[in-house]
Design an enzyme around this catalytic site. Structure first.
Site, mmCIF file in Angstrom:
data_model
loop_
_atom_site.group_PDB
_atom_site.id
_atom_site.type_symbol
_atom_site.label_atom_id
_atom_site.label_comp_id
_atom_site.label_asym_id
_atom_site.label_seq_id
_atom_site.Cartn_x
_atom_site.Cartn_y
_atom_site.Cartn_z
ATOM 1 N N SER A 131 1.624 18.748 11.159
ATOM 2 C CA SER A 131 1.497 17.469 10.452
ATOM 3 C C SER A 131 0.030 17.264 10.087
ATOM 4 O O SER A 131 -0.861 17.761 10.805
ATOM 5 C CB SER A 131 1.936 16.331 11.384
ATOM 6 O OG SER A 131 1.591 15.076 10.823
ATOM 7 N N TYR A 187 2.442 11.970 19.609
ATOM 8 C CA TYR A 187 2.965 12.758 18.480
ATOM 9 C C TYR A 187 1.827 13.551 17.843
ATOM 10 O O TYR A 187 1.940 14.766 17.632
ATOM 11 C CB TYR A 187 3.596 11.820 17.452
ATOM 12 C CG TYR A 187 4.028 12.510 16.179
ATOM 13 C CD1 TYR A 187 5.262 13.152 16.092
ATOM 14 C CD2 TYR A 187 3.192 12.540 15.057
ATOM 15 C CE1 TYR A 187 5.651 13.792 14.923
ATOM 16 C CE2 TYR A 187 3.574 13.175 13.890
ATOM 17 C CZ TYR A 187 4.803 13.803 13.821
ATOM 18 O OH TYR A 187 5.178 14.442 12.673
HETATM 19 N N1 LIG Z 1 8.250 12.919 7.411
HETATM 20 C C1 LIG Z 1 6.957 12.976 7.650
HETATM 21 O O1 LIG Z 1 6.181 12.101 7.214
HETATM 22 C C2 LIG Z 1 6.389 14.128 8.421
HETATM 23 C C3 LIG Z 1 5.007 14.320 8.383
HETATM 24 C C4 LIG Z 1 4.457 15.368 9.100
HETATM 25 C C5 LIG Z 1 5.278 16.190 9.844
HETATM 26 N N2 LIG Z 1 6.621 15.984 9.870
HETATM 27 C C6 LIG Z 1 7.445 16.871 10.697
HETATM 28 O O2 LIG Z 1 8.493 17.405 9.933
HETATM 29 C C7 LIG Z 1 9.570 17.744 10.803
HETATM 30 C C8 LIG Z 1 10.863 17.201 10.237
HETATM 31 O O3 LIG Z 1 10.831 15.782 10.273
HETATM 32 P P1 LIG Z 1 11.510 14.861 9.157
HETATM 33 O O4 LIG Z 1 10.447 14.044 8.592
HETATM 34 O O5 LIG Z 1 12.361 15.680 8.280
HETATM 35 O O6 LIG Z 1 12.372 13.862 10.073
HETATM 36 P P2 LIG Z 1 13.923 13.875 10.473
HETATM 37 O O7 LIG Z 1 14.774 13.726 9.271
HETATM 38 O O8 LIG Z 1 14.058 12.882 11.572
HETATM 39 O O9 LIG Z 1 14.136 15.341 11.012
HETATM 40 C C9 LIG Z 1 13.916 15.714 12.348
HETATM 41 C C10 LIG Z 1 15.013 16.680 12.736
HETATM 42 O O10 LIG Z 1 14.735 17.160 14.051
HETATM 43 C C11 LIG Z 1 15.948 17.248 14.739
HETATM 44 N N3 LIG Z 1 15.744 17.078 16.169
HETATM 45 C C12 LIG Z 1 15.120 16.048 16.799
HETATM 46 N N4 LIG Z 1 15.200 16.214 18.132
HETATM 47 C C13 LIG Z 1 15.882 17.377 18.330
HETATM 48 C C14 LIG Z 1 16.305 18.078 19.486
HETATM 49 N N5 LIG Z 1 16.055 17.616 20.731
HETATM 50 N N6 LIG Z 1 16.988 19.228 19.324
HETATM 51 C C15 LIG Z 1 17.256 19.702 18.095
HETATM 52 N N7 LIG Z 1 16.904 19.087 16.964
HETATM 53 C C16 LIG Z 1 16.212 17.932 17.091
HETATM 54 C C17 LIG Z 1 16.834 16.111 14.191
HETATM 55 O O11 LIG Z 1 18.211 16.445 14.260
HETATM 56 P P3 LIG Z 1 19.201 15.860 15.384
HETATM 57 O O12 LIG Z 1 18.835 14.421 15.563
HETATM 58 O O13 LIG Z 1 20.557 16.089 14.826
HETATM 59 O O14 LIG Z 1 18.952 16.693 16.593
HETATM 60 C C18 LIG Z 1 16.375 16.022 12.745
HETATM 61 O O15 LIG Z 1 17.246 16.734 11.880
HETATM 62 C C19 LIG Z 1 9.205 17.184 12.188
HETATM 63 O O16 LIG Z 1 8.681 18.206 12.989
HETATM 64 C C20 LIG Z 1 8.116 16.172 11.857
HETATM 65 O O17 LIG Z 1 7.251 15.964 12.932
HETATM 66 C C21 LIG Z 1 7.196 14.981 9.175
#
Ligand SMILES: NC(=O)c1ccc[n+]([C@@H]2O[C@H](COP(=O)([O-])OP(=O)(O)OC[C@H]3O[C@@H](n4cnc5c(N)ncnc54)[C@H](OP(=O)(O)O)[C@@H]3O)[C@@H](O)[C@H]2O)c1
Length: 256
Positions: free
Chosen positions: A138, A151
């Site tokens: 991130s 985080y």
């Molecule tokens: N969106 C942003 O602004 C942003 C910025 C920087 C980095 N990121 C990173 O990008 C990645 C994806 O995030 P996103 O923004 O797409 O949010 P998201 O839609 O909430 O995706 C997170 C995914 O992680 C899975 N997950 C969470 N806990 C888990 C567990 N214990 N076991 C297996 N799967 C798990 C969730 O699926 P289930 O709930 O079905 O398990 C969900 O599909 C993350 O690593 C996040 O930190 C996002």
């Protein structure tokens, strides 16, 4: 990384960034396995697509990771790419004594998860053609959001771990870090429509252009994240900490 003909495992592929990248990688001609806790979400990602598969995984469970890898490799022995995308983000107040359950869960999911899954896959990956490991960090790993300190710390740690993996695996496994900026997903409540955050489809298209470049850069950084990625390099770290946290607080306040 090779752009087609791979067998790719994406954790957290049932929503947000993981789902968007999974579908785009599938469009290019890759076999894609999405993993996460919610089978309905995973099934929605793969709906109507052949050569796309959904497997349940709770990355918080060390024993489940080992069993998952055994099963997945038995079914998909050509697996050669893993994208460590699963993650959680929780807000926390550091200036008050609190229950640390959220902080501990964040470390388990975001830091131990990729370490454990990489460990379970490494011997297999080293024996494949064109193997790659992609971590998802991130911009907050470079400049912390104080309202999500744990985080931010896990993402800084995964950045560091990725550097180590890249050095140790040089010439054997391609190691790529993808550091998103603020993107409109369901990562935190209200974020899907939060003003100033990058629309998901626009972000995913920009990532794909970088990921499919030959050679793929070791760090996949879309334009919007460079403000954070390069803050220290450009000697503007302290003011960027202030600017980022003001922006984040305003964006959340605008929604409340
Ligand atoms: N969106 C942003 O602004 C942003 C910025 C920087 C980095 N990121 C990173 O990008 C990645 C994806 O995030 P996103 O923004 O797409 O949010 P998201 O839609 O909430 O995706 C997170 C995914 O992680 C899975 N997950 C969470 N806990 C888990 C567990 N214990 N076991 C297996 N799967 C798990 C969730 O699926 P289930 O709930 O079905 O398990 C969900 O599909 C993350 O690593 C996040 O930190 C996002």
């Amino acid at each position: 990384m090779k752009t087609n003909g791979n067998t790719i495992l994406i954790t957290g592929g049932g929503s947000g960034i993981g789902a968007a990248l999974a579908q785009r990688l599938h469009d290019l001609g890759n076999t894609v396995i999405v993993a996460g806790r919610r089978i309905e979400a995973l099934n929605a990602t793969i709906a109507g697509r052949s050569d796309m598969h959904a497997v349940v995984l709770d990355i918080d469970n060390a024993i489940a990771i080992e069993a998952f890898v055994e099963d997945v490799l038995a079914t998909f022995p050509a697996l050669n790419v893993v994208i460590h995308n699963a993650g959680i983000m929780r807000f926390e107040a550091l200036d008050t004594r609190r229950d640390l359950a959220d902080a501990e869960a964040t470390i388990t999911t975001n830091l131990l998860g990729p370490i454990r899954l990489t460990n379970a896959l490494i011997d297999h990956l080293l024996a494949q053609d064109h193997p790659a490991i992609v971590t998802v960090t991130s911009g907050l790993g470079y400049v912390p959001m104080t309202a999500a300190a744990t985080y931010s710390a896990t993402k800084a740690a995964i950045h560091s771990y990725t550097v180590s993996l890249r050095e140790v695996l040089k010439g054997r496994v391609e190691v790529i870090e993808l550091a998103p900026p603020a993107v409109q997903t369901g990562l935190t409540p209200g974020q899907e429509s939060r003003p100033g955050y990058q629309p998901l489809a626009e972000f995913a298209d920009e990532v794909m252009a970088l990921l499919t470049a030959q050679p793929t850069p070791g760090e996949v950084m879309v334009e919007r994240v460079k403000f954070l990625r390069n803050a220290e390099r450009e000697n503007r770290f302290d003011e960027t900490v202030v600017q980022l946290n003001e922006f984040a607080a305003k964006a959340r306040a605008a929604q409340s």
